[in-house]
Motif scaffolding. Structure first.
Motif, mmCIF file in Angstrom:
data_model
loop_
_atom_site.group_PDB
_atom_site.id
_atom_site.type_symbol
_atom_site.label_atom_id
_atom_site.label_comp_id
_atom_site.label_asym_id
_atom_site.label_seq_id
_atom_site.Cartn_x
_atom_site.Cartn_y
_atom_site.Cartn_z
ATOM 1 N N LEU A 85 -64.445 46.786 12.640
ATOM 2 C CA LEU A 85 -64.022 45.627 11.679
ATOM 3 C C LEU A 85 -64.398 45.729 10.309
ATOM 4 C CD1 LEU A 85 -62.274 43.218 11.917
ATOM 5 C CD2 LEU A 85 -64.468 41.898 12.402
ATOM 6 N N ARG A 86 -65.734 46.327 9.973
ATOM 7 C CA ARG A 86 -66.351 46.470 8.624
ATOM 8 C C ARG A 86 -65.262 47.447 7.731
ATOM 9 N NH1 ARG A 86 -70.212 49.995 6.831
ATOM 10 N NH2 ARG A 86 -70.984 49.563 4.746
ATOM 11 N N ARG A 87 -65.122 48.568 8.676
ATOM 12 C CA ARG A 87 -64.312 49.755 7.907
ATOM 13 C C ARG A 87 -62.878 49.266 7.577
ATOM 14 N NH1 ARG A 87 -68.064 52.859 5.764
ATOM 15 N NH2 ARG A 87 -69.469 53.955 7.292
ATOM 16 N N LYS A 88 -62.599 48.585 8.576
ATOM 17 C CA LYS A 88 -60.853 47.967 8.673
ATOM 18 C C LYS A 88 -60.990 47.169 7.247
ATOM 19 C CE LYS A 88 -58.847 46.681 12.256
ATOM 20 N NZ LYS A 88 -57.536 47.071 12.751
ATOM 21 N N ALA A 89 -61.945 45.992 7.178
ATOM 22 C CA ALA A 89 -61.665 45.139 5.941
ATOM 23 C C ALA A 89 -61.914 45.958 4.538
ATOM 24 C CB ALA A 89 -62.954 44.211 6.267
ATOM 25 N N ILE A 90 -62.815 46.716 4.663
ATOM 26 C CA ILE A 90 -63.072 47.574 3.198
ATOM 27 C C ILE A 90 -61.753 48.420 3.011
ATOM 28 C CG2 ILE A 90 -64.331 49.460 2.501
ATOM 29 C CD1 ILE A 90 -66.738 48.529 3.955
ATOM 30 N N LEU A 91 -61.321 49.143 4.011
ATOM 31 C CA LEU A 91 -60.000 49.718 4.138
ATOM 32 C C LEU A 91 -58.863 48.955 3.400
ATOM 33 C CD1 LEU A 91 -59.169 52.966 3.902
ATOM 34 C CD2 LEU A 91 -58.451 52.679 6.367
ATOM 35 N N MET A 92 -58.606 48.046 4.140
ATOM 36 C CA MET A 92 -57.433 47.045 3.474
ATOM 37 C C MET A 92 -57.748 46.522 2.326
ATOM 38 S SD MET A 92 -57.009 44.834 6.911
ATOM 39 C CE MET A 92 -56.026 43.500 6.146
ATOM 40 N N ALA A 93 -58.824 46.337 1.653
ATOM 41 C CA ALA A 93 -59.088 45.954 0.566
ATOM 42 C C ALA A 93 -58.851 47.087 -0.448
ATOM 43 C CB ALA A 93 -60.673 45.497 0.140
ATOM 44 N N LYS A 94 -59.283 48.325 -0.223
ATOM 45 C CA LYS A 94 -59.062 49.370 -1.164
ATOM 46 C C LYS A 94 -57.485 49.657 -1.166
ATOM 47 C CE LYS A 94 -59.962 54.166 -1.697
ATOM 48 N NZ LYS A 94 -59.118 55.224 -1.472
ATOM 49 N N VAL A 95 -56.850 49.593 -0.165
ATOM 50 C CA VAL A 95 -55.361 49.939 -0.240
ATOM 51 C C VAL A 95 -54.529 48.938 -1.081
ATOM 52 C CG1 VAL A 95 -53.255 50.111 1.166
ATOM 53 C CG2 VAL A 95 -55.361 51.291 1.923
ATOM 54 N N GLN A 96 -55.349 47.342 -1.099
ATOM 55 C CA GLN A 96 -54.515 46.451 -1.660
ATOM 56 C C GLN A 96 -54.916 46.725 -3.209
ATOM 57 O OE1 GLN A 96 -56.155 42.821 0.116
ATOM 58 N NE2 GLN A 96 -54.094 42.315 0.915
ATOM 59 N N ASP A 97 -56.164 47.268 -3.369
ATOM 60 C CA ASP A 97 -56.353 47.576 -4.819
ATOM 61 C C ASP A 97 -55.474 48.452 -5.257
ATOM 62 O OD1 ASP A 97 -58.859 46.049 -4.679
ATOM 63 O OD2 ASP A 97 -60.201 47.564 -4.911
ATOM 64 N N GLU A 98 -55.231 49.540 -4.773
ATOM 65 C CA GLU A 98 -54.000 50.684 -5.068
ATOM 66 C C GLU A 98 -52.825 49.884 -5.570
ATOM 67 O OE1 GLU A 98 -55.622 53.112 -5.765
ATOM 68 O OE2 GLU A 98 -57.170 53.458 -4.229
ATOM 69 N N ALA A 99 -52.513 48.899 -4.618
ATOM 70 C CA ALA A 99 -51.131 48.238 -5.117
ATOM 71 C C ALA A 99 -51.255 47.460 -6.513
ATOM 72 C CB ALA A 99 -50.922 47.272 -3.942
ATOM 73 N N GLY A 100 -52.213 46.885 -6.496
ATOM 74 C CA GLY A 100 -52.624 46.001 -7.711
ATOM 75 C C GLY A 100 -52.585 46.987 -9.060
ATOM 76 N N HIS A 101 -53.308 48.121 -8.686
ATOM 77 C CA HIS A 101 -53.165 49.455 -9.889
ATOM 78 C C HIS A 101 -51.748 49.603 -10.049
ATOM 79 C CE1 HIS A 101 -57.388 50.739 -8.657
ATOM 80 N NE2 HIS A 101 -57.639 49.421 -8.999
ATOM 81 N N GLY A 102 -50.891 49.801 -9.079
ATOM 82 C CA GLY A 102 -49.479 49.949 -9.254
ATOM 83 C C GLY A 102 -49.049 48.902 -10.209
ATOM 84 N N LEU A 103 -49.202 47.797 -9.941
ATOM 85 C CA LEU A 103 -48.572 46.651 -10.704
ATOM 86 C C LEU A 103 -49.215 46.506 -12.280
ATOM 87 C CD1 LEU A 103 -48.750 43.504 -8.245
ATOM 88 C CD2 LEU A 103 -46.887 45.180 -8.805
#
Ligand code: 3HC
Length: 353
Positions: free
Chosen positions: A94-112
């Motif tokens: 679950l910890r790895r999943k939460a971190i990975l989700m946050a990271k992937v969301q960060d990339e979307a933010g960078h795109g924006l």
């Protein structure tokens, strides 16, 4: 923040943590007084190492170069969500999943942030997305490689985000203000991304023999593509025909050449590989006492050109997914536009009343 289960958390791991971002921000800090003193023509601003802002006059070629680079960068961020997004449902805890989700969301933010920076140059993000979807604008070669095992998420964080930071910290001093400012937050977030990738590999390389093999295999597959991310060499055909570095450096868009950044990345990463207990897949890698740098073997540039022409392992899949996601998101854009139109109308009526 980083836990104490791997290398000293106070030891810098990347260009952002070495304080380079703060230096870049300080160097980029401009004051109205300085700007007024030096004059605000394009040449005067460049000569004084001041930022060019959206309303300043700028040569058309400068504007076009920025749109090309910022758009390619924005596209890379959103396409870059796919290789790791592919592992969110299969993260090992679950910890790895939460971190990975946050990271992937960060990339979307960078795109924006980056599409917003490009829009200050008078293009519309819908136009840029059309160019991506139709293959007329590029995104980074690195995202056309597959993520075959969990360890690939570690290798992407450590090597791909590590290379991205090395390339992007100098962009915090880019001559175009909105791009430079967007890069500050991007680099700080990328720094966390690199840490998390390093920590995945640190854990695997201290696990079972199979886990260590998985980490080594991922490092082997991502090493050369990470070196190619910096772009073609500074010399030879690629530089003389179609290369942008010399002009972009003269305009203060790029602060270092592709080869200089590649060398900095190799110098930073080789000792980190040793700490991880992993080898890098290059028999020619050796420290050169004379230059104080790590020498490395020849890069197979034909692979970069092949991937850029669309013949990487995942080119077709990445664009198909992106176009599919864009169509599926049409209702969100329509709803947002309808809301904005109603809100605008409401404000106008309030004003009239
Ligand atoms: N992938 C795809 N195309 C590349 C490339 C790469 N790794 N490296 C170079 N190219 C392309 C250039 O776009 C150019 O093609 P064009 O004329 O059709 O646009 C051509 O190859 C010649 O290369 P140049 O070095 O002359 O081009 P640039 O001056 O634009 O330099 C660059 C290339 C260093 C990538 C520069 O554009 C840059 O610094 N861009 C901003 C950073 C960026 O886009 N990074 C992408 C990765 S982002 C990321 O990794 C997300 C993170 O979450 C990991």
């Amino acid at each position: 923040m980083y836990g104490n289960d791997f290398i000293d958390p106070d030891e810098p791991l990347n260009a952002a943590e070495f304080g380079d971002v703060d230096d870049a921000v300080a160097a980029a800090a401009t004051t109205a007084a300085q700007r007024a003193e030096g004059g605000s023509s394009f040449e005067a601003l460049l000569a004084a190492d001041q930022r060019i802002e959206p309303r300043d006059e700028m040569p058309e070629a400068y504007r076009k170069t920025l749109i090309r680079q910022i758009a390619q960068h924005a596209h890379s961020e959103i396409i870059g969500m796919q290789p790791e997004g592919n592992w969110i449902s299969r993260a090992p805890s679950l910890r790895r999943k939460a971190i990975l989700m946050a990271k992937v969301q960060d990339e979307a933010g960078h795109g924006l942030y980056l599409y917003a920076a490009a829009e200050t140059l008078g293009v519309d993000r819908a136009e840029l997305l059309d160019l991506l979807h139709s293959g007329k604008q590029k995104y980074s070669s690195i995202f056309n490689y597959p993520t075959l095992t969990w360890a690939d998420n570690g290798a992407i964080g450590w090597l791909v985000d590590g290379a991205a930071i090395m390339n992007q910290v100098p962009l915090c001093r880019c001559s175009y203000g909105p791009y430079a400012r967007a890069m500050i937050r991007v680099c700080k977030e990328e720094s966390f991304h690199q840490r998390q990738g390093f920590e995945i590999l640190w854990t695997l390389s201290r696990g079972t023999a199979a886990q260590k093999d998985m980490a080594q295999d991922a490092a082997n597959r991502w090493w050369w593509p990470a070196l190619m991310m910096f772009g073609p060499p500074d010399t030879g055909d690629a530089a003389t025909t179609g290369g942008h570095t010399a002009q972009s450096m003269a305009w203060g868009i790029k602060r270092f050449s592709n080869d200089d950044l590649r060398q900095k990345f190799v110098d930073m990463t080789v000792p980190q590989a040793a700490k991880l207990g992993l080898t890098l897949p290059d028999p020619d890698l050796r420290f050169n006492e004379e230059t104080g740098h790590w020498d490395f073997g020849a890069i197979d540039w034909s692979e970069l050109w092949r991937v850029l022409k669309g013949d990487g392992a995942c080119n077709a899949e990445r664009i198909e997914r992106r176009v599919g996601a864009h169509h599926e998101g049409a209702w969100v854009r329509e709803a947002a536009n309808a809301y904005a139109a109603r809100h605008d109308l409401g404000q106008q009526q309030e004003y009239v009343a």
